[in-house]
Design a protein around this motif. Structure first.
Motif, PDB file in Angstrom:
ATOM      1  N   MET A 260       0.833  -1.199   0.000  1.00  0.00           N
ATOM      2  CA  MET A 260       0.000   0.000   0.000  1.00  0.00           C
ATOM      3  C   MET A 260       0.871   1.253   0.000  1.00  0.00           C
ATOM      4  N   TYR A 263       2.077   1.655  -3.537  1.00  0.00           N
ATOM      5  CA  TYR A 263       0.976   2.131  -4.383  1.00  0.00           C
ATOM      6  C   TYR A 263       0.740   3.631  -4.191  1.00  0.00           C
ATOM      7  N   GLN A 267       0.907   6.499  -6.940  1.00  0.00           N
ATOM      8  CA  GLN A 267      -0.275   7.332  -7.172  1.00  0.00           C
ATOM      9  C   GLN A 267       0.085   8.815  -7.151  1.00  0.00           C
ATOM     10  N   ASP A 285      -7.554  -3.779   1.870  1.00  0.00           N
ATOM     11  CA  ASP A 285      -7.353  -2.626   0.987  1.00  0.00           C
ATOM     12  C   ASP A 285      -6.474  -2.985  -0.204  1.00  0.00           C
ATOM     13  N   ASP A 288      -8.784  -4.686  -2.661  1.00  0.00           N
ATOM     14  CA  ASP A 288      -9.552  -3.652  -3.371  1.00  0.00           C
ATOM     15  C   ASP A 288      -8.740  -3.040  -4.504  1.00  0.00           C
ATOM     16  N   GLU A 289      -7.447  -2.778  -4.256  1.00  0.00           N
ATOM     17  CA  GLU A 289      -6.618  -2.167  -5.296  1.00  0.00           C
ATOM     18  C   GLU A 289      -6.260  -3.152  -6.405  1.00  0.00           C
ATOM     19  N   ASN A 292      -9.108  -2.746  -8.576  1.00  0.00           N
ATOM     20  CA  ASN A 292      -8.998  -1.459  -9.279  1.00  0.00           C
ATOM     21  C   ASN A 292      -7.866  -1.434 -10.307  1.00  0.00           C
ATOM     22  N   ASN A 294      -4.570  -1.494  -9.626  1.00  0.00           N
ATOM     23  CA  ASN A 294      -3.382  -0.768  -9.163  1.00  0.00           C
ATOM     24  C   ASN A 294      -2.331  -1.669  -8.516  1.00  0.00           C
TER      25      ASN A 294
END
Length: 345
Positions: A260, A263, A267, A285, A288-289, A292, A294
Motif C-alpha cells: 500500500m 501504491y 499514485q 485494501d 480492493d486495489e 482497481n 493498481n
C-alpha cells in the motif's frame, strides 16, 4: 506354619512393588513422552504426531496459564493474530488465563517480556519473535524450565515445542511465478524488504529470488522497510527519483502494508497501475486495489488465528498435535479478486 504363610505374603507384596517400578515415564517440553521401555521408544520414533497421554490424564481439569508474546501491534495483520487467538480462548477456553505482552518492535523489550512470562509460571508461551537471533536464548531458557514454547509466523534458532506459520518460500515463489508469466521472464524489480534478521524476510527474499533464477528478470534495488507502509512509501519515492519509471517493471513487497505504501507513492507521481506491485498477506485494501488494477497480486498469509491457540490447548492438555503446522496459502490477482473482496483483514 502361620509364620511361613506370613513370610510368603510379605515376599509377594515386595515382588509387586518392584515389578510396578520397572517402567517409568517422563514428559519433555516438546510434548513427547519418553519411556524406559525400549518398545515405547520405538513407537514414539515412528509416530507422525506428538502425543502425551500421561499429561492428558494428569492435567484433566487444571487451569492453565498461557503467555502470548507479540513482537508488535503496529500492523493490522498482527492485531488480527492477537485478537483472533485471544478472543477464541475467551469463548472456547474460559478456564485458561491468557497473559499478553506487546514488545512494540523492540528486541530488548521482547526478551524482557519473555523473562516476565517465564517468572509468571506460564505453562506454555506463544511467541511471534521480532528477530530469530535475539529471541532464541530466552526461548531455550523457557524450554529448559519445562515450559512449552510455540512460535508463530517467525521462527527462532532452537528446537521449540511447535511452530505454526505459512510457507514463506512458497508464497514468495508464487509472486515470482506470476511476474514471469506476465513479463515473459524479462524485466526489473525493486524490492521493499521486511526487517533484517527475521526468518520471514529471509524466506520472502530467497523464495522470490530463487524463482527468478534462469530468467532475465533482475532485482535492481532493495531496502529494508520494516514491514511499514510509511517506510515503503518513502523508499519508493526515493526510487522514483533515482530511476525513470520506465526502467522499473515491478515492485515486490514483503507484506501488504508496504504494498500500500508503494501504491501511494506511485499514485502521487501518476504512475499507479503502470508499474506492477506484488505482495504477501491478504489485506482488504490491497484486494480492493487489485480489483482497481493498481496492485497485481498478493499471496494470502494466514494470521494463524485461532489456530495457534487451538494448538496451545492441545499441547497443554496432552492431546496429539503436529510439531509443524503450515496453513494453506492462495494467491489473489485479477482472476479472483472480485470474489475475494472483504475476505481479508
Amino acid at each position: 506354619m502361620k509364620k511361613l504363610l506370613a513370610l510368603l505374603l510379605v515376599l509377594a507384596a515386595l515382588f509387586c512393588v518392584f515389578a510396578g517400578c520397572a517402567k517409568t515415564d517422563t514428559t519433555t517440553p516438546s510434548g513427547e513422552t519418553q519411556s524406559s521401555d525400549s518398545s515405547a521408544d520405538t513407537a514414539a520414533a515412528d509416530a507422525a504426531e506428538t502425543t502425551d497421554e500421561t499429561a492428558q490424564t494428569e492435567t484433566s481439569g487444571k487451569k492453565f496459564k498461557i503467555g502470548f508474546s507479540q513482537c508488535t501491534m503496529k500492523h493490522g495483520w498482527r492485531v488480527c493474530m492477537a485478537d483472533g487467538n485471544i478472543d477464541w480462548a475467551k469463548e472456547n477456553w474460559p478456564d485458561a488465563e491468557i497473559v499478553f505482552t506487546n514488545a512494540d518492535d523492540s528486541e530488548v523489550q521482547q526478551v524482557q517480556d519473555m523473562e516476565d512470562l517465564i517468572a509468571a509460571g506460564c505453562d506454555l508461551i506463544l511467541i511471534s519473535p521480532l528477530t530469530s537471533e535475539a529471541l532464541t536464548d530466552v526461548c531455550q531458557r523457557a524450554l529448559d524450565q519445562g515450559i512449552y514454547v510455540v512460535t508463530i509466523d517467525r521462527m527462532v534458532n532452537c528446537d521449540v515445542t511447535a511452530h505454526i506459520g505459512g510457507d514463506n518460500l512458497e508464497i514468495a515463489a508464487m509472486d515470482a511465478e506470476k511476474l514471469i508469466e506476465l513479463t515473459g521472464g524479462k524485466g526489473t524489480v525493486v524490492e521493499c524488504a521486511g526487517t533484517s534478521g527475521t526468518s520471514v524476510t529471509n524466506d520472502r527474499h530467497d523464495g522470490f529470488a530463487n524463482a527468478l533464477e534462469g530468467t532475465d528478470i533482475q532485482i535492481i534495488d532493495s531496502q529494508d522497510c520494516d514491514f511499514a507502509r510509511a517506510n515503503a512509501m518513502e523508499y519508493i519515492e526515493d526510487v522514483l527519483s533515482k530511476y525513470d519509471p520506465s526502467e522499473i517493471t515491478a515492485i515486490y513487497c514483503h507484506n501488504d502494508e508496504m504494498a500500500m505504501g508503494a501504491y501511494l507513492a506511485l499514485q502521487a507521481t501518476g504512475e499507479a497501475g503502470k508499474i506492477m506491485i506484488f505482495s504477501c498477506d491478504g489485506q482488504n485494501d490491497v484486494i480492493d486495489e487489485i480489483v482497481n488494477g493498481n496492485i497485481t497480486q498478493t499471496a494470502v498469509y494466514s494470521t494463524c488465528a485461532p489456530d495457534a491457540m487451538i494448538l496451545a490447548k492441545k499441547i497443554v492438555e496432552g492431546e496429539s498435535y503436529d510439531k509443524l503446522v503450515v496453513p494453506e496459502s492462495v494467491v489473489i490477482n485479477a482472476d479472483n479478486a472480485a470474489e475475494m473482496v472483504g475476505t481479508g483483514y
